[in-house]
Design a protein around this motif. Sequence first.
Motif, mmCIF file in Angstrom:
data_model
loop_
_atom_site.group_PDB
_atom_site.id
_atom_site.type_symbol
_atom_site.label_atom_id
_atom_site.label_comp_id
_atom_site.label_asym_id
_atom_site.label_seq_id
_atom_site.Cartn_x
_atom_site.Cartn_y
_atom_site.Cartn_z
ATOM 1 N N LYS A 51 25.414 43.526 36.213
ATOM 2 C CA LYS A 51 24.445 43.289 37.262
ATOM 3 C C LYS A 51 25.182 43.068 38.577
ATOM 4 C CE LYS A 51 20.841 41.413 34.268
ATOM 5 N NZ LYS A 51 19.967 40.257 33.987
ATOM 6 N N GLU A 52 24.415 43.104 39.681
ATOM 7 C CA GLU A 52 25.034 43.113 40.998
ATOM 8 C C GLU A 52 25.936 41.899 41.238
ATOM 9 O OE1 GLU A 52 22.273 43.437 44.162
ATOM 10 O OE2 GLU A 52 23.801 43.354 45.737
ATOM 11 N N ASP A 53 25.417 40.686 40.929
ATOM 12 C CA ASP A 53 26.224 39.490 41.185
ATOM 13 C C ASP A 53 27.434 39.429 40.271
ATOM 14 O OD1 ASP A 53 23.916 37.176 39.500
ATOM 15 O OD2 ASP A 53 24.607 39.210 38.998
ATOM 16 N N ALA A 54 27.289 39.873 39.013
ATOM 17 C CA ALA A 54 28.426 39.903 38.089
ATOM 18 C C ALA A 54 29.441 40.943 38.525
ATOM 19 C CB ALA A 54 27.942 40.195 36.668
ATOM 20 N N SER A 55 28.963 42.085 39.006
ATOM 21 C CA SER A 55 29.865 43.140 39.462
ATOM 22 C C SER A 55 30.676 42.687 40.666
ATOM 23 C CB SER A 55 29.062 44.394 39.816
ATOM 24 O OG SER A 55 29.911 45.441 40.233
ATOM 25 N N GLU A 56 30.034 41.967 41.581
ATOM 26 C CA GLU A 56 30.751 41.449 42.752
ATOM 27 C C GLU A 56 31.819 40.445 42.343
ATOM 28 O OE1 GLU A 56 27.858 39.855 45.377
ATOM 29 O OE2 GLU A 56 27.038 41.814 45.964
ATOM 30 N N GLN A 57 31.475 39.559 41.397
ATOM 31 C CA GLN A 57 32.442 38.567 40.925
ATOM 32 C C GLN A 57 33.634 39.253 40.252
ATOM 33 O OE1 GLN A 57 32.581 34.955 40.994
ATOM 34 N NE2 GLN A 57 34.631 35.616 40.390
ATOM 35 N N TRP A 58 33.326 40.254 39.395
ATOM 36 C CA TRP A 58 34.391 40.967 38.697
ATOM 37 C C TRP A 58 35.310 41.693 39.677
ATOM 38 C CZ3 TRP A 58 37.891 42.096 35.435
ATOM 39 C CH2 TRP A 58 38.417 43.385 35.349
ATOM 40 N N GLU A 59 34.738 42.374 40.652
ATOM 41 C CA GLU A 59 35.552 43.154 41.585
ATOM 42 C C GLU A 59 36.428 42.234 42.431
ATOM 43 O OE1 GLU A 59 35.822 46.194 41.278
ATOM 44 O OE2 GLU A 59 37.041 46.719 43.017
ATOM 45 N N GLU A 60 35.891 41.092 42.838
ATOM 46 C CA GLU A 60 36.664 40.145 43.629
ATOM 47 C C GLU A 60 37.850 39.601 42.835
ATOM 48 O OE1 GLU A 60 34.292 37.027 45.169
ATOM 49 O OE2 GLU A 60 35.926 36.050 46.236
ATOM 50 N N SER A 61 37.592 39.198 41.588
ATOM 51 C CA SER A 61 38.664 38.673 40.742
ATOM 52 C C SER A 61 39.663 39.773 40.374
ATOM 53 C CB SER A 61 38.083 38.051 39.471
ATOM 54 O OG SER A 61 37.303 36.917 39.767
ATOM 55 N N ARG A 62 39.147 40.964 40.084
ATOM 56 C CA ARG A 62 40.021 42.065 39.665
ATOM 57 C C ARG A 62 41.024 42.422 40.761
ATOM 58 N NH1 ARG A 62 41.051 47.051 40.391
ATOM 59 N NH2 ARG A 62 39.491 47.227 42.048
ATOM 60 N N LYS A 63 40.551 42.527 41.993
ATOM 61 C CA LYS A 63 41.446 42.891 43.090
ATOM 62 C C LYS A 63 42.538 41.848 43.284
ATOM 63 C CE LYS A 63 38.256 45.728 45.822
ATOM 64 N NZ LYS A 63 37.499 45.822 47.099
ATOM 65 N N ALA A 64 42.164 40.563 43.223
ATOM 66 C CA ALA A 64 43.164 39.506 43.409
ATOM 67 C C ALA A 64 44.188 39.517 42.277
ATOM 68 C CB ALA A 64 42.463 38.148 43.479
ATOM 69 N N LEU A 65 43.718 39.689 41.036
ATOM 70 C CA LEU A 65 44.634 39.737 39.888
ATOM 71 C C LEU A 65 45.521 40.974 39.945
ATOM 72 C CD1 LEU A 65 42.162 38.596 37.102
ATOM 73 C CD2 LEU A 65 44.265 37.388 37.738
ATOM 74 N N GLU A 66 44.931 42.107 40.303
ATOM 75 C CA GLU A 66 45.697 43.362 40.350
ATOM 76 C C GLU A 66 46.821 43.263 41.375
ATOM 77 O OE1 GLU A 66 43.327 46.769 41.184
ATOM 78 O OE2 GLU A 66 45.051 48.055 41.596
ATOM 79 N N LYS A 67 46.527 42.717 42.544
ATOM 80 C CA LYS A 67 47.539 42.596 43.585
ATOM 81 C C LYS A 67 48.673 41.676 43.156
ATOM 82 C CE LYS A 67 48.078 41.442 48.483
ATOM 83 N NZ LYS A 67 47.369 41.015 49.718
#
Length: 584
Positions: free
Chosen positions: A470-486
């Motif tokens: 869902k939209e709010d879960a997708s936003e949370q995942w993308e935010e965390s994913r980018k920080a972890l990936e970097k």
Amino acid sequence: MKFMRIRKQLIFIVLGAFVAGGIIGWALSSNEPEAGESIEHDHSGESVYTCSMHPQIKQEEPGSCPICGMDLVPLSNLSDNNNTNPYVMTMTPEAVALANIATSAVKAGGTAGNGLSLSGAIEADERNVKAVSANFDGRVDDLFVAFTGQEVKQGQRLARIYSPALIAAHRELVEAKKSKEISPRLYEAAKQKLKQWQLTDAQITKMEKEENYQPHFDIYATTSGVVTERKVASGDYVSRGQVLFEITNLNKVWVMLDAYEHNVSQIDTGDEIRFTVNALPSEEFTAKVTFIDPVISQDSRSAKVRAEVRNAAGKLKPGMFVTATVEVDQGEATGVLVPKSSILWTGKRSVVYRQVGSDEKPAFEMVQVELGPAVGDRQQIMTGLSLGDRIVTNGVFAVDGAAQLSGKYSMMAHPEKQHFQVSDRFGSVLEEIIVAYLNVKNQLVNDESGQPAAGDLHRFLTLGMEDGLKEDASEQWEESRKALEKTALAMNQTADLEKQRALMVILSNEMITLLDAFGTQGIGLYKDYCPMAKNDQGAYWLSEFKEIKNPYFGSDMLSCGEIKGEYQQQNTHQQNGRNSGHQH
């Protein structure tokens, strides 16, 4: 008769002593416990003393914390068994006095003013750093620059090099000049060869006129400035392209300032700054902002702001500390103002402690706040506080440490976020991410490089799996994913173990945020904490073991730390709804 009288007196004295002894013996025996009767000891006066900043320190008598030097306080004074609100920490007046806790009322915003305080340091202008290199192979026979820091002028002789290659080139030039009329191209080629070795026209003309082959060739400064590095010594052999000296022109220097994330938007290129340096506290300098770093540092959550200033007199030296005020238009402050000392920052969260108790029974509530711009030594609070609230302005770390000791919510031990509903595919990849993180952690525990495991983690994080969220879960995942990936990429790109451990702090905080939102997918984990990590600032990490195994110190302090939380072994795939925690 006299003898008989003395004898009777002695008999009476002996009999009296026996009677007195019997009475004393009876009195003592009446107070002894009978066989099998237990003896009760009063322990009411015994206390365990601890440090509110480092709760792992415990001893049976008062003293100072061996880590931070703070006075130890009785553990009983910090306990809070009566208040069931996990956001509220109740303390005794004695504990408040020992921790030197003070409160003040928040102030209205009003006009924010036009001065933003920043700090930083003087640095050399990178564009004015020139390297003087060897343009031919040879041996350094003489150095005319004796030490680092020596001032030189453009064209000044720096060194003399003996070069067999140049001697041969000199011979070729002399011979080519003799046949210049017959073969002008050969003559020009001989001259061009010397020019490629950065010899000047004057040097080449001099070589043409000298029949005797000169054995030495001089190296000259290409710019005026200060010798900031001398990379050779007399007698060293050098090769073509090797850097011999670095010369820095300090007629213009950079003022490099650190602007926190929430202040960056207030600063623009061209803004004027006024600054002082510690070495010249009575003198004020001015400069213009010429550059704002487009990237926010993951460690400090700040961006570099650069200003340029002329330094013809040489008063400003690289490395000097700077205190600056940037002239900005901050507009009207719509929130309230609090001292910066009252705010605890932890990544994306900012919290303060609001006074909710009385003087007889002090109590402090943890409140999450939204920050506005800084106003001098004060900070705007956009949401979370109201006029009339009193907050802790001194001793805020002591209150937070007491909350941790009592099992309350604190700066780092905050309430878990909701668990989002996820698909089986998402859960499977999330399990791989958790396992890869644990592999990184275990490598550091064993004092081994976490590069390979960080590479695996980076690979799993690049897999596209947000479909179906869902939209709010997708936003949370993308935010965390980018920080972890970097962070994983940065860890994979460095072989320095200490840098990997510093990045592990960021990686762990982001993993905790991720798992608070999406769960551990059936993997049981412990949230461990070491107060001595990150230069005694403290840091968390996740572990699959109940036994403490510290990745920030490895074998040096393997068991340093304690368990602060636990993720139970429960599967969160395809959950119905969400579990929401208490929100402020």
